[in-house]
Write a protein that holds these residues in place. Structure first.
Motif, PDB file in Angstrom:
ATOM      1  N   GLY A 195     -14.249  -1.100  -0.341  1.00  0.00           N
ATOM      2  CA  GLY A 195     -12.867  -0.654  -0.333  1.00  0.00           C
ATOM      3  C   GLY A 195     -11.957  -1.766   0.132  1.00  0.00           C
ATOM      4  N   MET A 196     -10.702  -1.420   0.406  1.00  0.00           N
ATOM      5  CA  MET A 196      -9.719  -2.390   0.875  1.00  0.00           C
ATOM      6  C   MET A 196      -8.890  -1.784   1.992  1.00  0.00           C
ATOM      7  N   LEU A 197      -8.397  -2.664   2.854  1.00  0.00           N
ATOM      8  CA  LEU A 197      -7.554  -2.301   3.979  1.00  0.00           C
ATOM      9  C   LEU A 197      -6.157  -2.859   3.728  1.00  0.00           C
ATOM     10  N   PHE A 198      -5.131  -2.008   3.850  1.00  0.00           N
ATOM     11  CA  PHE A 198      -3.744  -2.406   3.610  1.00  0.00           C
ATOM     12  C   PHE A 198      -2.917  -2.083   4.853  1.00  0.00           C
ATOM     13  N   TYR A 199      -2.076  -3.024   5.288  1.00  0.00           N
ATOM     14  CA  TYR A 199      -1.128  -2.736   6.360  1.00  0.00           C
ATOM     15  C   TYR A 199      -0.093  -3.859   6.438  1.00  0.00           C
ATOM     16  N   LEU A 200       1.011  -3.545   7.101  1.00  0.00           N
ATOM     17  CA  LEU A 200       2.051  -4.539   7.375  1.00  0.00           C
ATOM     18  C   LEU A 200       1.851  -5.053   8.792  1.00  0.00           C
ATOM     19  N   ASP A 201       1.631  -6.340   8.903  1.00  0.00           N
ATOM     20  CA  ASP A 201       1.317  -6.940  10.191  1.00  0.00           C
ATOM     21  C   ASP A 201       2.446  -6.750  11.199  1.00  0.00           C
ATOM     22  N   SER A 202       3.684  -6.660  10.725  1.00  0.00           N
ATOM     23  CA  SER A 202       4.834  -6.539  11.623  1.00  0.00           C
ATOM     24  C   SER A 202       5.100  -5.109  12.056  1.00  0.00           C
TER      25      SER A 202
ATOM     26  N   THR B  57     -16.790  11.823  -2.331  1.00  0.00           N
ATOM     27  CA  THR B  57     -16.206  13.156  -2.466  1.00  0.00           C
ATOM     28  C   THR B  57     -15.138  13.347  -1.393  1.00  0.00           C
ATOM     29  N   GLU B  58     -14.249  14.281  -1.615  1.00  0.00           N
ATOM     30  CA  GLU B  58     -13.190  14.544  -0.645  1.00  0.00           C
ATOM     31  C   GLU B  58     -13.763  15.080   0.655  1.00  0.00           C
TER      32      GLU B  58
ATOM     33  N   GLN C  63      -2.729  11.022  -1.596  1.00  0.00           N
ATOM     34  CA  GLN C  63      -3.263  10.859  -2.942  1.00  0.00           C
ATOM     35  C   GLN C  63      -2.437   9.949  -3.833  1.00  0.00           C
ATOM     36  N   THR C  64      -1.222   9.628  -3.443  1.00  0.00           N
ATOM     37  CA  THR C  64      -0.363   8.820  -4.302  1.00  0.00           C
ATOM     38  C   THR C  64      -0.014   7.503  -3.621  1.00  0.00           C
TER      39      THR C  64
ATOM     40  N   ASN D 196       6.056   3.129   7.975  1.00  0.00           N
ATOM     41  CA  ASN D 196       6.179   3.848   9.246  1.00  0.00           C
ATOM     42  C   ASN D 196       5.174   3.385  10.283  1.00  0.00           C
ATOM     43  N   GLY D 197       4.404   2.329   9.983  1.00  0.00           N
ATOM     44  CA  GLY D 197       3.480   1.776  10.959  1.00  0.00           C
ATOM     45  C   GLY D 197       2.056   2.286  10.835  1.00  0.00           C
ATOM     46  N   SER D 198       1.594   2.570   9.618  1.00  0.00           N
ATOM     47  CA  SER D 198       0.215   3.030   9.396  1.00  0.00           C
ATOM     48  C   SER D 198      -0.561   1.981   8.617  1.00  0.00           C
ATOM     49  N   PHE D 199      -1.875   1.973   8.812  1.00  0.00           N
ATOM     50  CA  PHE D 199      -2.729   1.175   7.934  1.00  0.00           C
ATOM     51  C   PHE D 199      -3.507   2.123   7.026  1.00  0.00           C
ATOM     52  N   THR D 200      -3.888   1.625   5.857  1.00  0.00           N
ATOM     53  CA  THR D 200      -4.491   2.459   4.824  1.00  0.00           C
ATOM     54  C   THR D 200      -5.851   1.901   4.444  1.00  0.00           C
ATOM     55  N   ILE D 201      -6.811   2.792   4.300  1.00  0.00           N
ATOM     56  CA  ILE D 201      -8.144   2.436   3.790  1.00  0.00           C
ATOM     57  C   ILE D 201      -8.311   3.120   2.447  1.00  0.00           C
ATOM     58  N   ALA D 202      -8.628   2.341   1.432  1.00  0.00           N
ATOM     59  CA  ALA D 202      -8.848   2.867   0.081  1.00  0.00           C
ATOM     60  C   ALA D 202     -10.267   2.522  -0.357  1.00  0.00           C
ATOM     61  N   PHE D 203     -10.959   3.480  -0.988  1.00  0.00           N
ATOM     62  CA  PHE D 203     -12.316   3.280  -1.469  1.00  0.00           C
ATOM     63  C   PHE D 203     -12.321   3.229  -2.995  1.00  0.00           C
ATOM     64  N   LYS D 204     -13.253   2.450  -3.522  1.00  0.00           N
ATOM     65  CA  LYS D 204     -13.413   2.390  -4.969  1.00  0.00           C
ATOM     66  C   LYS D 204     -14.063   3.656  -5.510  1.00  0.00           C
ATOM     67  N   SER D 205     -14.708   4.401  -4.617  1.00  0.00           N
ATOM     68  CA  SER D 205     -15.508   5.528  -5.072  1.00  0.00           C
ATOM     69  C   SER D 205     -14.699   6.804  -5.287  1.00  0.00           C
ATOM     70  N   PHE D 206     -13.515   6.923  -4.656  1.00  0.00           N
ATOM     71  CA  PHE D 206     -12.783   8.181  -4.757  1.00  0.00           C
ATOM     72  C   PHE D 206     -11.296   7.903  -4.539  1.00  0.00           C
ATOM     73  N   PRO D 207     -10.422   8.491  -5.360  1.00  0.00           N
ATOM     74  CA  PRO D 207      -8.980   8.217  -5.266  1.00  0.00           C
ATOM     75  C   PRO D 207      -8.281   9.020  -4.161  1.00  0.00           C
ATOM     76  N   LEU D 208      -8.750   8.879  -2.935  1.00  0.00           N
ATOM     77  CA  LEU D 208      -8.134   9.527  -1.791  1.00  0.00           C
ATOM     78  C   LEU D 208      -8.009   8.470  -0.701  1.00  0.00           C
ATOM     79  N   PHE D 209      -6.800   8.295  -0.162  1.00  0.00           N
ATOM     80  CA  PHE D 209      -6.519   7.184   0.741  1.00  0.00           C
ATOM     81  C   PHE D 209      -6.347   7.690   2.162  1.00  0.00           C
ATOM     82  N   ILE D 210      -6.940   6.946   3.100  1.00  0.00           N
ATOM     83  CA  ILE D 210      -6.865   7.291   4.521  1.00  0.00           C
ATOM     84  C   ILE D 210      -5.733   6.492   5.156  1.00  0.00           C
TER      85      ILE D 210
END
Length: 533
Positions: free
Chosen positions: A67-74, A101-102, A122-123, A133-147
């Motif tokens: 998967g990948m990790l996304f966030y704004l460092d600032s 799976t979900e 989901q979007t 708003n100051g969150s980081f996101t984890i996305a997986f290749k296996s399922f289209p649901l983002f943490i």
């Protein structure tokens, strides 16, 4: 080590892999990328943020899932991120986590981020919103649901004493620029499940967080709905301060009087919420708004309820008298000397005329010169560096006033009048009211120069008529004076004892008009006689 940004390296490696692949491999790679939620999210984030330096995109492998990790460092707290996510146990393979799976993703979040306040979205638009708003996101290749896990930057100004509404006795904390802390300061004072906060995002470009707070089952639902509607109808590019919100939601009336009460004191907001009013908290400013606001609110300080009611009543009367001094004294001085000198006792008039013997200006010009000079000194004292601002304003006023009087440009009495007026202007507990009186004073002075005391009286009548015509969210601005409500006079010009203020203001039409049960002051017990002998 390369200096490329993480998302640039990912894009370059992906491009190299496509160039070296065979034609059959390219087809499968394209199909894989098109169906890959991480690839689609990455491209959307890149198109949204562009080449911004604080965007971080990193490949991660969690429980044998890529998967990948996304966030704004600032926007996030890096130390908290390291403790929560970059801990080694987070990345250790766990065969019982089915991240395809979900249900499996939810189980993983509950175990790894159960206390961090995670969200599953989901979007891509929701991901962008959470990142801002100051969150980081984890996305997986296996399922289209983002943490999405909120970890906003905590490098904020700490809670300190109020700077514009100081008190001798009472709480010493004040609001700060972080809305989350401000909500906590209110919740700490009102530990009641009926306290409600509703969130809005206002500003097409800034998406500023704005909250309204009120007491359910107490506040008038019609007023609450009106506040909601006015906030929802705001359509501007940016909101930076509660003053922007104030201009956009108050009744569209040409007036210098404030139609919303602003304060940086949490105890004031908590007390007014319990009375049935609605507060508006804007992220990025320490000043909250309270609506509806009436004219008498601006003469009441939160400290009035911490002193004995006799002292509080005396101080409140001083504020009303000071307001009238600021409005009337300079213009009355001009009107009397210009048209009504016979109203002044003879001995006093002789002394005044003796002082003005060498003054080359008429009284109205003399007053206007001194008023504008003092306004310049006051503004300079505010804008100058704090270390020298107060010194310059005080020394400047003394030196300029004394020099002008000795030079014969103004009279000594004029210096006294301006000093008294300026001092009385600072008695108002809220700065917005003192700013309004400054403008009104400058309007009444030339009117007095043309029409004398008749002009002053006419100006005051017009001012009162104007006040009577104002409304704040449907509430008459002069309530409970006009229309007169006898039962609401216990906390207007004077303050009754705390046990005597049982009812909430009737002009708010609250759902629960009774604030506290009927009680009385304690009486001393009967004196018992001493033992015989």
């Amino acid at each position: 080590m390369t200096s490329e940004k993480p998302f640039v390296r990912v894009r370059r490696k992906l491009k190299e892999a496509k160039n070296h692949a065979t034609s059959q491999d390219k087809k499968s790679l394209l199909v894989e990328d098109e169906c890959n939620p991480v690839h689609e999210l990455k491209e959307y984030i890149l198109s949204s943020f562009g080449q911004t330096a604080d965007l971080i995109m990193e490949n991660v492998k969690i429980a044998e899932n890529e998967g990948m990790l996304f966030y704004l460092d600032s926007a996030i707290d890096k130390s908290q991120l390291q403790q929560t996510l970059l801990n080694k146990h987070t990345y250790q393979p766990n065969s019982h986590f089915d991240l395809k799976t979900e249900e499996g993703i939810r189980n993983y979040c509950e175990q790894m981020f159960g206390g961090a306040g995670y969200k599953l979205v989901q979007t891509a638009d929701e991901v962008i919103k959470e990142m801002l708003n100051g969150s980081f996101t984890i996305a997986f290749k296996s399922f289209p649901l983002f943490i999405c896990i909120g970890m906003p930057n905590s490098n904020l100004r700490q809670v300190t004493e109020p700077t514009s509404q100081t008190v001798i006795r009472g709480p010493k904390d004040s609001f700060v620029e972080a809305s989350s802390i401000n909500l906590t300061l209110i919740r700490r004072r009102i530990r009641n499940a009926n306290l409600r906060f509703e969130e809005f995002h206002i500003g097409n470009e800034t998406k500023t967080q704005v909250y309204i707070g009120y007491m359910n089952k107490i506040a008038n639902e019609k007023i609450v709905e009106e506040v909601r509607k006015r906030l929802t109808n705001i359509n501007v590019s940016a909101i930076f301060e509660s003053g922007n919100i104030e201009e956009l939601i108050v009744d569209k009336t040409l007036t210098v009087f404030p139609l919303a009460f602003n304060t940086e004191r949490p105890d004031t907001v908590a007390g007014q919420i319990l009375e049935g009013k609605i507060c508006i908290i804007v992220d990025g400013t320490p000043f909250a708004l309270l609506v509806p606001a009436v004219f008498t609110d601006f003469f009441i300080s939160s400290e009035d309820y911490y002193h004995h009611y006799s002292i509080s009543s005396f101080l409140r009367l001083i504020r009303y008298i000071s307001f009238m001094i600021v409005l009337i004294v300079p213009s009355a001085y001009v009107g009397i000397l210009t048209y009504h000198a016979e109203l002044v006792p003879t001995q006093l008039l002789i002394k005044i005329m003796a002082q003005r013997e060498g003054v080359p200006f008429p009284a109205v010009v003399e007053v206007l010169i001194m008023e504008f000079t003092f306004e310049i000194l006051r503004e300079a004292g505010i804008r100058m560096p704090r270390a020298v601002g107060q010194t310059v304003s005080i020394v400047g006023a003394l030196v300029i006033g004394q020099a002008a009087a000795e030079a014969g440009l103004i009279s000594n009495l004029m210096v006294i009048i301006v000093a008294i007026t300026a001092t009385a202007n600072f008695v108002a507990p809220v700065y917005s009211l003192s700013a309004a009186t400054r403008i009104l004073r400058l309007i009444l002075i030339p009117i007095a120069g043309f029409l004398g005391l008749y002009g002053v009286l006419l100006g005051l009548v017009v001012m009162v008529a104007h006040l009577a015509s104002l409304r704040s969210f449907g509430v008459p601005y002069l309530a409970p004076i006009a229309p007169l409500s006898i039962k609401d006079q216990r906390d207007v010009f004077i303050r009754f004892p705390y046990w005597g203020m049982r009812r909430r203001p009737s002009y708010l039409r609250t759902a629960e008009p009774i604030k506290q049960q009927k009680t009385g002051s304690n009486t001393p017990p009967d004196m018992q006689r001493r033992n015989d002998g």
